[in-house]
Motif scaffolding. Sequence first.
Motif, short mmCIF file in Angstrom:
data_model
loop_
_atom_site.label_atom_id
_atom_site.label_comp_id
_atom_site.label_asym_id
_atom_site.label_seq_id
_atom_site.Cartn_x
_atom_site.Cartn_y
_atom_site.Cartn_z
N PRO A 1 44.89 -18.95 -18.43
CA PRO A 1 45.25 -18.58 -19.76
C PRO A 1 44.23 -19.32 -20.89
O PRO A 1 44.35 -18.51 -21.94
CB PRO A 1 46.59 -19.95 -20.02
N LEU A 2 43.48 -20.19 -20.70
CA LEU A 2 42.33 -20.35 -21.82
C LEU A 2 41.46 -19.13 -21.89
O LEU A 2 41.00 -18.91 -22.90
CB LEU A 2 41.77 -21.42 -21.01
N TYR A 3 41.03 -18.66 -20.81
CA TYR A 3 40.28 -17.49 -20.80
C TYR A 3 40.76 -16.22 -21.42
O TYR A 3 40.25 -15.68 -22.34
CB TYR A 3 39.85 -16.96 -19.35
N LEU A 4 42.00 -15.96 -21.35
CA LEU A 4 42.71 -14.78 -21.81
C LEU A 4 43.00 -15.10 -23.26
O LEU A 4 42.93 -13.93 -24.04
CB LEU A 4 44.02 -14.51 -21.08
N GLN A 5 43.45 -16.20 -23.68
CA GLN A 5 43.94 -16.33 -25.17
C GLN A 5 42.59 -16.74 -26.02
O GLN A 5 42.32 -16.23 -27.06
CB GLN A 5 44.74 -17.50 -25.10
N GLU A 6 41.70 -17.55 -25.49
CA GLU A 6 40.40 -17.92 -26.32
C GLU A 6 39.42 -17.06 -26.39
O GLU A 6 38.37 -17.14 -27.29
CB GLU A 6 40.14 -19.53 -25.93
N VAL A 7 39.14 -16.31 -25.03
CA VAL A 7 38.03 -15.84 -24.91
C VAL A 7 38.26 -14.05 -25.05
O VAL A 7 37.73 -13.43 -25.91
CB VAL A 7 37.41 -15.67 -23.46
N CYS A 8 39.49 -13.79 -24.67
CA CYS A 8 39.90 -12.34 -24.84
C CYS A 8 40.68 -12.04 -25.83
O CYS A 8 41.06 -10.87 -26.26
CB CYS A 8 40.61 -11.91 -23.44
#
Length: 481
Positions: free
Chosen positions: A280-287
């Motif tokens: 979730p962190l990768y998808l929201q904050e990075v992507c």
Amino acid sequence: MQAPLATPTLPPARVTAVLRILVLSTFVVLLNETIMVNAIPRLMREFEVTAAAAGWLSTAFMLTMAVVIPVTGWFLQRVTTRTAYGLAMALFLAGTTLAAAAPAFPVLLVARVIQASGTAVMMPLLMTTLMTLVPPHERGRVMGNITLVISVAPALGPAVSGVLLQLGTWRLLFLAVLPIAGAMAIVGRRRLVNIGEPQAGPIDWVSVPLAAAGFGALVYGLSGLGALLVALFVWRQLALQRSSTPLLDLRALMFRHFSVALALMCLSFMALMGAFILLPLYLQEVCGLTSLQTGLLLIPGGLTMGLLGPQVGKLYDRLGAPRLVVPGAAVTALCLGLFALMGERTSPWLVLAVHVALSAGMAFVFTPVFTSGLSVLPPHLYPHGSAILGSLQQVAAAAGTALVISVMSGRAATAAADGAAPTDALATGVQWGFGIGAVLGGLAVLVALLVRTPPVPEPPAAPEVQGEEGTPLDKTAPTPG
């Protein structure tokens, strides 16, 4: 040593009804373990707390589970099935109601602890009942359905929360669960039967605080103190095994198949929970995806794990554990390695595909691991084996989460200090976190190579099983099929 509990014989329809009630109830309560992940940013703003404080809503849940589960081995042998179920659901409903109405953050935190106390009883109760009612040659098929609870509920937690948060307030996370859990509690109390007879016996009050402090310290991250207290707890149980009844009977660890399954489960959960936190962190904050998009993207993986569970269970009954867990662990490690190569320009569709493959790999690991591990134990050790699995599952989940977050934060800070943009620095940290997960997955593959097909124990004679009103059930019914 306690006398072994005999395996009762119930009509197939009754066995199905009992297990269905426990499976659905356990699914509902376990879903809440990870349901707060996507709500942390909103709770930080509403209650004006830091990210570390908000994270305690998940940490406290795992901490409470780790503290309570060791006692369930003793508890489940001394109360009836219906009493244990009623207590578990009452605690969960009380915690959920309090959380939905929480006026302040400390109240919400206390509510999460109460929720977790009920959840901690449900999982060992389900596993113990399954191992008691289902004959060995059918346990793989039935355990395949249990995979829906063990793995899919925590996997769907972030997805469900993402959808509910898009619809309204964070209180919906609890208000949506409350009527479902209440209905399950009413139906369960009416239709469950008591399996076996409670066994009177004193509780060792020295072991209780040792277990609570030891397992709690491990989950909290105080590894040195936790290891010392757990060592004292183990020493105490070994001493009690020679003279009286231990709180947690560690003789289950003397069975090689159980110990290997336990090690594989711990490594797999460390890797899996680390991935659940990072995705979730990768998808929201990075992507740059929204919470709703993140939730929808994670749903297919959870459904894949659930749909494969029954099929993997049938394959286990035919092929045994080794032919399933080795390829399953290999696919899991490979997918975690692929996640470590992803960056901010990676297509969400590729993330979706790898997540589905990761979920499929885990399905081929968890069902055979839980089935083969518990199958070798004698019936009187089922509650203790389930409690050991549940306790170490929580410790492994917390350890995996802490490890990947620590690595991610450290590498992100280093990248930022070297001049990387915030998003690039976070992407670097996430890649390193997934890399740690891939290493854990590789170790799981090595342990999977040690898994063997367990011997089938001889079934003991069937005792009387009590119905809802204490009336004996038919013991001449055919074996469940």
